[in-house]
Design an enzyme around this catalytic site. Structure first.
Site, PDB file in Angstrom:
ATOM      1  N   SER A 115      39.609  46.772  41.527  1.00 14.12           N
ATOM      2  CA  SER A 115      39.833  46.246  42.876  1.00 14.12           C
ATOM      3  C   SER A 115      38.549  46.155  43.688  1.00 14.12           C
ATOM      4  CB  SER A 115      40.858  47.102  43.612  1.00 14.12           C
ATOM      5  OG  SER A 115      40.411  48.441  43.757  1.00 14.12           O
ATOM      6  N   ASP A 116      37.750  47.228  43.688  1.00 14.66           N
ATOM      7  CA  ASP A 116      36.546  47.169  44.524  1.00 14.66           C
ATOM      8  C   ASP A 116      35.458  46.312  43.886  1.00 14.66           C
ATOM      9  OD1 ASP A 116      36.148  49.062  42.546  1.00 14.66           O
ATOM     10  OD2 ASP A 116      35.322  50.596  43.871  1.00 14.66           O
ATOM     11  N   CYS A 117      35.417  46.232  42.563  1.00 14.22           N
ATOM     12  CA  CYS A 117      34.450  45.345  41.913  1.00 14.22           C
ATOM     13  C   CYS A 117      34.788  43.883  42.194  1.00 14.22           C
ATOM     14  CB  CYS A 117      34.428  45.594  40.410  1.00 14.22           C
ATOM     15  SG  CYS A 117      33.949  47.265  39.952  1.00 14.22           S
TER      16      CYS A 117
END
Length: 736
Positions: A459-461
């Site tokens: 998700s954060d990547c």
């Protein structure tokens, strides 16, 4: 030390120079094949002549980079330029930035044991480099920890002692005698955690009776069962998959003179006197971070005394092994045998060896792919925590340069154009085959942590990859390499990843099982490992990028995005502790989480002046300045373990100080002086060639294991200084 990534010696026995067997580091080369890293030791003068070492390779190996001294910086803009002058030399041919992703000390043993069990020789240069690294990382008491800064444990000591012996290390080496002494002091290898017992049983130096059951029949449970494996966190799922197949086969490497010797060296009493079954639950306090619950103990008792001897029929075993084998094949094919990470990759290799044999394509491809995980530094050869940090570091580099106001500078435009091209090449463009059958999260449009070949949605990547692309293409008019449809694909993926019960975002996929499943955590050395959790860092990264996306695509799924952001913001507020902090799960620790949280709040117009949450977050940071008087911040990795803020050693840290500055600047903290003093500290530690030296370790996973992010010391200071210039001006901060 030339900025090496393994950090300070932190109680290690001696410097690597004193420990290592002499090796010619000028013969090592790193090869970049569209983000895939492999290291090569050149044997001939002709090879060396044809393939000269570049600056990045010298830097990774701790060799002199011969970069010129730059004009000492007195202003943030000058410091930024000096840093980028050096950092630009480290950009790889495919456009990303490579680095060591080391720290964990339980990874190399899996690689070496797998090669030994499967009769795959380790190249002599690799063997020596691994021994050099492990001796350099040996603690003063003779042992090794879970990670490079950790206290000695049975897991670290037994596994790395075994690794050195398998690579030709002598049991009579004084360093090995000390290691054996520490291991015996801790009760011997029988006091190791579950994963250690698994690997040592596979090697043949333990008996399988010591390993608590990992029955592949679990994979036959219907999906509706609350503990069905598809509900587990992706890493534990992919580790226990091949582990269960191997456990079911009870395969052990036939004894050799070396493993017979290890059966005597690893224990405090003769091996013939050991009742291995009685030690299934034995564990050293040094390893027992997450003690087994009574629930797990009852389940293990029933498996050992009821299921296995009375109910586990041959037909059930055959069906379970067939299905786990099929799932292993899916993982291999979906990643071109690179696998998710360096724990399941060696295990999958063993499964292919047992199932298809040493001459099979699957086994041979695995053996080749295992090289993707090894890395060379000035101490020797280690094993990275994934096959790299390529997308993550590249995305943050773009963001830092945008914040620093240099993204449209002709001097740096070629560098960022190559970085954007890398993001273009590594956005995931298609779903995996049989996605639902192999329990994979939707991924078309996502960015992974490392490379598209590894191919797991994060998700954060995805958020940072999307943000970097939007900044380049929509703000700074870089080539439109990634179409609007592909940008929308990224948002589509993100909107599938919000946890329904909380509004928070997890890492690889939405939470699929109850957090009570942690009662079944059998790993012992890690916390929060059984299911996905809400993470402030992931949630805030998604909120920030969705807000940026809406500036350019206000009509695309606008109601859904607004609803997702509203629920995420509620989670961010709920996750804030009474003292104003957020607990960070992927960096150390409260400082790291504060940077993400305060930035995301600011993206919604919530800053120090109008938001109680922002104000309390800022005050938490200000109240935790490091006591060394430098004006910086420095947080210990023990904050992650204990979930309480603890200062790092004797001095503040450049990276964590940059995080705190970014947080305060994003929140529009009104007092300039703390940020100014902090940046003065950062600038004062910058080297004459523009780099910063490595300090303490920066990252963490599962509460207890630390991991390095050596490129953080480049782009986070750049970002912090750029934000300062925007707010307060490019004033002179240092007198030279």
């Amino acid at each position: 030390m030339n900025g090496h990534a393994s950090g300070q010696l932190n109680g290690h026995a001696q410097s690597s120079a004193a420990n290592e067997q002499k090796m010619d580091y000028s013969k090592w080369r790193i090869k970049d094949e569209n983000g895939r890293h492999t290291w090569h030791y050149l044997d001939s003068e002709e090879q060396i002549r044809q393939w000269p070492q570049d600056v990045s390779t010298k830097y990774f190996l701790g060799l002199p980079t011969e970069q010129p001294d730059l004009r000492p910086a007195t202003r943030p803009s000058e410091s930024i330029d000096n840093c980028l002058t050096f950092y630009s030399k480290l950009q790889m041919p495919s456009g990303h930035w490579a680095c060591e992703y080391g720290g964990p000390l339980f990874l190399l043993p899996g690689l070496v044991i797998t090669r030994y069990v499967c009769d795959v020789p380790t190249r002599p240069a690799d063997a020596q480099a691994i021994k050099n690294y492990l001796f350099a990382r040996q603690n003063k008491d003779g042992g090794w920890g879970l990670h490079v800064e950790g206290r000695s444990s049975v897991f670290g000591t037994a596994m790395n002692y075994t690794t050195i012996r398998l690579l030709g290390g002598s049991a009579e080496d004084p360093r090995m005698i000390r290691a054996r002494g520490k291991l015996h002091e801790l009760g011997g290898a029988v006091n190791g955690p579950h994963w250690a017992k698994f690997w040592l049983s596979l090697l043949g130096v333990m008996d399988w009776e010591i390993v608590n059951p990992v029955p592949p029949e679990l994979w036959l449970l219907p999906d509706w069962v609350p503990i069905a494996p598809w509900r587990w966190w992706i890493h534990i799922r992919q580790v226990f998959l091949p582990m269960s197949f191997i456990w079911s086969r009870r395969y052990s490497k036939p004894l050799t003179p070396l493993t017979r010797a290890l059966r005597e060296e690893l224990y405090t009493r003769p091996v013939d006197e050991i009742n291995f079954a009685s030690h299934r639950n034995s564990i050293s306090p040094a390893d027992n971070y997450h003690p087994k619950s009574w629930v797990l103990n009852v389940i293990n008792f029933l498996l050992v005394w009821v299921w296995i001897p009375l109910l586990r029929t041959a037909s059930i075993v055959e069906k379970a092994e067939a299905w786990t084998w099929k799932l292993v094949q899916m993982e291999d094919e979906n990643t071109d045998y690179a696998c998710l990470a360096p724990v399941n990759a060696p295990m999958n290799t063993v499964v292919c060896y047992l199932k298809e044999g040493p001459d099979s394509y699957s086994f041979r491809r695995h053996v080749e792919r295992l090289n993707d995980y090894v890395w060379m530094n000035h101490e020797g050869m280690l094993m990275n925590g994934t096959n790299g940090v390529q997308v993550w570091d590249t995305s943050f580099t773009i963001l830092a340069m945008a914040e620093a106001g240099v993204a449209d500078n002709p001097k740096w435009r070629p560098m960022l154009t190559r970085a954007l091209a890398f993001l273009d090449a590594h956005q995931i463009r298609e779903e995996v085959k049989d996605r639902e059958k192999c329990y994979r999260q939707q991924r078309k449009g996502a960015w992974p942590f490392s490379t598209a070949t590894q191919g797991y949605t994060v998700s954060d990547c995805t958020s940072e990859g999307l943000r970097g692309t939007l900044l380049c293409q929509k703000v700074y008019n870089y080539p439109q390499l990634i179409s609007d449809e592909r940008l929308k694909d990224a948002v589509d993926v993100l909107l599938t990843m919000q946890n329904a019960h909380s509004g928070g975002f997890a890492s690889y996929e939405p939470q699929r099982g109850s957090e009570y499943m942690e009662l079944l955590n059998a790993a012992e050395v890690f916390g929060r490992i059984m299911v996905e959790y809400d993470y402030p860092e992931c949630t805030t990264a998604v909120v920030t990028v969705l807000t940026l996306f809406q500036k350019f695509f206000p009509d695309y799924r606008s109601d859904e995005i607004s609803h997702a952001k509203k629920r995420a913001l509620k989670y961010i507020h709920d996750a804030q502790r009474a003292d104003g902090s957020w607990y960070g799960s992927w960096g150390i620790c409260f400082t790291y989480a504060a940077m993400f949280a305060l930035e995301s709040l600011a993206s919604q117009g919530m800053t120090y002046s109008n938001s109680d949450a922002s104000r309390r977050g800022c005050e938490f940071l200000i109240s935790h300045l490091h006591p060394d008087g430098s004006g910086g911040w420095g947080e210990s990795y023990t904050s992650c373990e204990d979930k309480v803020y603890r200062h790092q050693g004797e001095k503040s840290q450049v990276v964590q100080t940059a995080w705190a500055c970014i947080a305060l600047l994003a929140a529009d903290y009104p007092d300039k002086e703390p940020v100014k003093k902090a940046l003065q500290m950062i600038m004062s530690r910058q080297q004459s060639n523009g780099e910063w030296l490595q300090e303490a370790i920066e990252g963490v996973f599962n509460c207890s294991c630390m991991i390095t992010y050596p490129n953080y010391k480049f782009y986070f200071p750049v970002r912090a200084m750029g934000m300062y210039v925007k707010k307060w001006g490019d004033e002179e901060l240092l007198k030279r």
